[in-house]
Design an enzyme around this catalytic site. Structure first.
Site, PDB file in Angstrom:
ATOM      1  N   LYS A   1       0.842  -1.199   0.000  1.00 19.21           N
ATOM      2  CA  LYS A   1       0.000   0.000   0.000  1.00 19.21           C
ATOM      3  C   LYS A   1       0.875   1.246   0.000  1.00 19.21           C
ATOM      4  O   LYS A   1       2.087   1.154   0.237  1.00 19.21           O
ATOM      5  CB  LYS A   1      -0.942  -0.027   1.201  1.00 19.21           C
ATOM      6  CG  LYS A   1      -0.260  -0.041   2.556  1.00 19.21           C
ATOM      7  CD  LYS A   1      -1.275  -0.276   3.672  1.00 19.21           C
ATOM      8  CE  LYS A   1      -0.580  -0.396   5.019  1.00 19.21           C
ATOM      9  NZ  LYS A   1      -1.524  -0.778   6.081  1.00 19.21           N
TER      10      LYS A   1
ATOM     11  N   ARG B   1     -11.461  -0.225  14.653  1.00 21.63           N
ATOM     12  CA  ARG B   1     -11.320   0.515  13.420  1.00 21.63           C
ATOM     13  C   ARG B   1     -12.285  -0.171  12.458  1.00 21.63           C
ATOM     14  O   ARG B   1     -13.475   0.061  12.539  1.00 21.63           O
ATOM     15  CB  ARG B   1      -9.861   0.474  12.958  1.00 21.63           C
ATOM     16  CG  ARG B   1      -9.298   1.827  12.624  1.00 21.63           C
ATOM     17  CD  ARG B   1      -7.803   1.799  12.415  1.00 21.63           C
ATOM     18  NE  ARG B   1      -7.332   0.612  11.682  1.00 21.63           N
ATOM     19  CZ  ARG B   1      -6.105   0.431  11.258  1.00 21.63           C
ATOM     20  NH1 ARG B   1      -5.188   1.341  11.465  1.00 21.63           N
ATOM     21  NH2 ARG B   1      -5.756  -0.671  10.625  1.00 21.63           N
TER      22      ARG B   1
ATOM     23  N   TYR C   1      14.980  29.903   9.569  1.00 18.00           N
ATOM     24  CA  TYR C   1      13.658  30.433   9.945  1.00 18.00           C
ATOM     25  C   TYR C   1      13.429  30.331  11.438  1.00 18.00           C
ATOM     26  O   TYR C   1      13.747  29.307  12.060  1.00 18.00           O
ATOM     27  CB  TYR C   1      12.549  29.639   9.259  1.00 18.00           C
ATOM     28  CG  TYR C   1      12.423  29.917   7.783  1.00 18.00           C
ATOM     29  CD1 TYR C   1      12.111  31.198   7.325  1.00 18.00           C
ATOM     30  CD2 TYR C   1      12.604  28.901   6.852  1.00 18.00           C
ATOM     31  CE1 TYR C   1      11.994  31.439   5.965  1.00 18.00           C
ATOM     32  CE2 TYR C   1      12.481  29.133   5.497  1.00 18.00           C
ATOM     33  CZ  TYR C   1      12.183  30.405   5.060  1.00 18.00           C
ATOM     34  OH  TYR C   1      12.057  30.634   3.722  1.00 18.00           O
TER      35      TYR C   1
ATOM     36  N   MET D   1      11.693  24.355   3.410  1.00 17.35           N
ATOM     37  CA  MET D   1      11.043  23.599   2.337  1.00 17.35           C
ATOM     38  C   MET D   1      12.065  22.812   1.513  1.00 17.35           C
ATOM     39  O   MET D   1      11.830  21.651   1.163  1.00 17.35           O
ATOM     40  CB  MET D   1      10.249  24.544   1.431  1.00 17.35           C
ATOM     41  CG  MET D   1       9.477  23.805   0.359  1.00 17.35           C
ATOM     42  SD  MET D   1       8.610  24.876  -0.779  1.00 17.35           S
ATOM     43  CE  MET D   1       7.169  25.311   0.154  1.00 17.35           C
TER      44      MET D   1
END
Ligand SMILES: *Cc1c(COP(=O)(O)O)cnc(C)c1O
Length: 363
Positions: free
Chosen positions: A35, A130, A255, A303
């Protein structure tokens, strides 16, 4: 010139890890779980890397169809089953097995006039809450499915919440196994239990199928290290130093100025950021390897870049090779430092990262 960040996918490691999984679950057949684009490694590579698996398991109907189109002949399983009525003909036509976890899905199978039979994995909610039928209604669901001529076979399936933490007080593994066995008592169909976690610590429980995922990619679900189990990393994320700065005591980095140098330091800028899949929440101290030497990230992840401490790696310069995770730096360790799990890092590898394949037979 391509940007230097690269994910090397090692198909030999995938084959090796599958063999480890098989050895740990003797007598059981193996669904290799592919998956999420084979946990970020690429569905097609998953198919080739796990060609010795007994079947491939994933989530999306389109993924199952792609596997057939790419030539996978052995079983395919949709772990959450189908999502809408129209999917049923697609899965039947492509001989894709489906999990069934709710009455609505059974009603759809009853209503469908399928040209081909389907194989159903009836999911029990053995305590995870679930997907699945609770143990007390499991037999009713079973009986309903047994009555549908198009249902060729039923497999009894459940999923464990704490397979990597057998002493979890919320729901001990042994209790979940007990509930499953009680709910399925007397049913003689094949059983499908256990993800990687339980695979790595096999309790003494009969199962016909196991469903390993993360271990096949060289990660572990729990606190143990993949190396302890002889697993090899299937993905190694590398990049290079593209900039170097000398900072003085008191200088701030990046940052938010999250890191303030406490002494003069040499800082390397690595071409890898959160847009590549590197976790933005990785704190100062998250390990990284530069020029074969272990060091750490300092300052906030941007980023497209991270900054790392090169103060103790005199040879490091622009062009120096950086390993973000994989060979020499277990992905679980990086994930742990960043407060997440290896699964998330693999799955989040961004499409913009170039992937290359390695296929050496090194052990
Ligand atoms: C993802 C998944 C697995 C594989 O889990 P790992 O922890 O990666 O081994 C097995 N079974 C089901 C139902 C799953 O959704």
């Amino acid at each position: 010139m391509p940007r230097p960040i690269t994910a090397a996918i090692d198909l030999a490691a995938m084959r090796h890890n599958l063999a480890v999984a098989k050895n740990r679950a003797p007598g059981a057949r193996v669904w290799a779980v592919v998956k999420a684009n084979a946990y970020g490694h690429g569905l097609e590579r998953g198919m080739r890397g796990f060609s010795e698996a007994d079947g491939l398991a994933l989530i999306e109907v389109e993924g199952a169809v792609s596997l057939r189109e790419m030539g996978w002949k052995k079983p395919i399983l949709l772990l959450e089953g189908f999502f809408e009525f129209a999917d049923l003909n697609v899965v039947a036509e492509h001989d894709v097995q489906v999990a069934v976890h709710c009455d609505e899905q059974i009603a759809m199978i009853e209503r469908a006039r399928l040209a081909m039979p389907i194989d159903v994995h009836l999911k029990m909610n053995s305590g995870m809450n679930r997907l699945g039928f609770k143990p007390d209604v499991y037999r009713d669901a079973y009986a309903r499915l047994r009555n549908i001529p198009a249902v060729r076979s039923l497999t009894l399936m459940t999923h464990f919440a704490n397979a990597d933490d057998t002493d979890n007080p919320g729901l001990p593994l042994a209790e979940q196994i007990r509930r499953f066995q009680a709910g399925a008592a007397g049913l003689t169909d094949e059983r499908s239990l256990f993800n990687s976690a339980a695979d790595l610590m096999p309790p003494d429980v009969h199962t016909d199928w196991v469903r390993p995922g993360i271990m096949l990619y060289g990660g572990t679900p729990g606190g143990k290290s993949a190396e302890e189990f002889g697993l090899r990393p299937a993905m190694t994320l590398t990049s290079e130093i593209i900039g170097v700065q000398s900072v003085e005591s008191g200088d701030a980095l990046g940052y938010g100025s999250r890191f303030i140098a406490g002494k003069p330091m040499k800082i390397g800028v690595v071409a890898c950021g959160y847009a590549d899949g590197y976790p933005r929440h990785a704190p100062n101290g998250t390990p990284v390897i530069v020029e074969g030497r272990r060091t750490q990230i300092v300052g906030r992840v941007s980023m497209d870049m991270i900054t790392v401490d090169l103060s103790d790696i005199p040879g490091a310069a622009i062009g120096s090779k950086v390993i973000l995770w994989g060979e020499g730096l277990p992905i679980d360790e990086v994930a742990n430092a960043a407060g997440t799990i290896g699964y998330e890092l693999m799955c989040a590898l961004a499409p913009r990262v170039r992937t290359v394949e390695r296929n050496d037979a090194r052990q």
